[in-house]
Write an enzyme that holds these catalytic residues in place. Structure first.
Site, PDB file in Angstrom:
ATOM      1  N   SER A 170      11.271  52.744  74.712  1.00 54.50           N
ATOM      2  CA  SER A 170      11.329  54.151  74.343  1.00 54.50           C
ATOM      3  C   SER A 170      10.420  54.428  73.144  1.00 54.50           C
ATOM      4  O   SER A 170       9.225  54.152  73.202  1.00 54.50           O
ATOM      5  CB  SER A 170      12.784  54.557  74.073  1.00 54.50           C
ATOM      6  OG  SER A 170      12.900  55.948  73.912  1.00 54.50           O
ATOM      7  N   ASP A 235      14.434  59.113  84.910  1.00 50.60           N
ATOM      8  CA  ASP A 235      14.514  59.196  83.445  1.00 50.60           C
ATOM      9  C   ASP A 235      14.600  60.659  83.024  1.00 50.60           C
ATOM     10  O   ASP A 235      13.702  61.450  83.302  1.00 50.60           O
ATOM     11  CB  ASP A 235      13.283  58.525  82.824  1.00 50.60           C
ATOM     12  CG  ASP A 235      13.432  58.269  81.335  1.00 50.60           C
ATOM     13  OD1 ASP A 235      13.974  59.149  80.632  1.00 50.60           O
ATOM     14  OD2 ASP A 235      13.002  57.200  80.866  1.00 50.60           O
ATOM     15  N   HIS A 264      17.145  56.928  81.475  1.00 52.39           N
ATOM     16  CA  HIS A 264      16.454  56.444  80.277  1.00 52.39           C
ATOM     17  C   HIS A 264      17.175  55.278  79.616  1.00 52.39           C
ATOM     18  O   HIS A 264      16.532  54.399  79.045  1.00 52.39           O
ATOM     19  CB  HIS A 264      16.309  57.590  79.272  1.00 52.39           C
ATOM     20  CG  HIS A 264      15.410  57.260  78.117  1.00 52.39           C
ATOM     21  ND1 HIS A 264      14.049  57.068  78.260  1.00 52.39           N
ATOM     22  CD2 HIS A 264      15.678  57.071  76.792  1.00 52.39           C
ATOM     23  CE1 HIS A 264      13.519  56.787  77.085  1.00 52.39           C
ATOM     24  NE2 HIS A 264      14.485  56.780  76.179  1.00 52.39           N
TER      25      HIS A 264
END
Length: 288
Positions: A170, A235, A264
């Site tokens: 991320s 996501d 995610h």
């Protein structure tokens, strides 16, 4: 990353802020620290103490596998570092940059489990303003933080670049791409990566503006190491299209892992996640 309100989006269009403003709005959600580091009288040995908010309390054997210390960045901040010895015969060490809403205390149990399953040691650190690290989280500090972690990994443990896999998850893909664009390593793994801050806030953005933050899309082509990209097709935070766009710009892409149905924060819960990492580390890297 936070969802921007309509008024914030209008403000962003009409009065474009500096990259640091975008970074702070989109990216940084440091939790209340889940651990402390206590230094002994000699000043050379640090002991990890987990709070009740940490995800897992360790056995003595597991705790012995974790070494923590503080190091200073070029920006003057002191950041917490963690080295997890998961395997005595590990060839590779992951330099792991975590997501935006966790710290080392919350991630450490995951590191033990991941490293033992893919036969890698794991070195991680907390960004400035996270956990026991001083300072504030900013884009510039992200780059200084990973540079300090890279230096500590190489000098303190004598680990050579060809034995380091740079892993970012991320927001952690931002410092990871920046570092990998400047230093060659064994490989790079980008887990749920973003192309840039503006492209997260405004999905139709086609170019990088001067006030954009986290411009991974403009740096990834400079990476000369093999790159594995992992992304969930559903996501909800960083759209799957970001992973695809970065994959297309890689100099040395390997077969990506597109996790069908994953969001995610749950990619690692799918069986193919570990399977792909094992294959990459134990088989593919030998022949690259």
């Amino acid at each position: 990353m936070n969802n921007l309100s309509f008024s914030e989006l209008c403000c962003l269009f009409c009065c474009p802020p500096c990259p640091g403003k975008i970074a702070s709005k989109l990216a940084f959600l440091p939790p209340d620290p889940t651990y402390t580091l206590m230094c002994d009288e000699s000043g050379s040995r640090w002991t990890l103490h987990l709070s009740e908010r940490a995800d897992w309390q360790y056995s003595s054997r597991e705790k012995d596998a974790i070494e923590c210390f503080m190091t200073r960045t070029s920006k003057g901040n002191r950041i917490a570092c963690m080295f997890v010895r998961c395997s005595p015969n590990a060839k590779y060490t992951l330099l792991f940059s975590h997501g935006n809403a966790v710290d080392l205390g919350q991630m450490s149990s995951f590191y033990i489990g991941l490293g033992s399953r893919i036969n890698c040691n794991i070195f991680s650190y907390d960004y400035s303003g996270y956990g026991a690290s001083s300072g504030k989280p900013t884009e510039k500090n992200l780059y200084a933080d990973i540079e300090a972690a890279w230096l500590a990994l190489r000098t303190r443990y004598g680990i050579r670049p060809e034995n380091v896999i740079i892993y970012g998850q991320s927001i952690g893909t931002v410092p990871s791409v920046d570092l990998a664009a400047r230093y060659e390593s064994a490989a790079v793994i980008l887990h749920s990566p973003l192309t840039s801050g503006m492209r997260v806030a405004f999905p139709d953005t086609k170019k990088t503006y001067c006030f954009d933050a986290f411009p991974n899309i403009d740096k990834i082509s400079k990476i000369t190491s093999p790159v594995l990209i992992i992304h969930g097709t559903e996501d909800e935070v960083i759209d799957f299209s970001h992973g695809l766009a970065l994959f297309e710009r890689c100099q040395r892409p390997v077969e990506p892992l597109w996790v069908e149905g994953a969001g995610h924060n749950d990619v690692e819960l799918y069986g193919q996640y570990l399977e792909r990492l094992k294959q990459f580390v134990s088989q593919e890297l030998v022949n690259l």
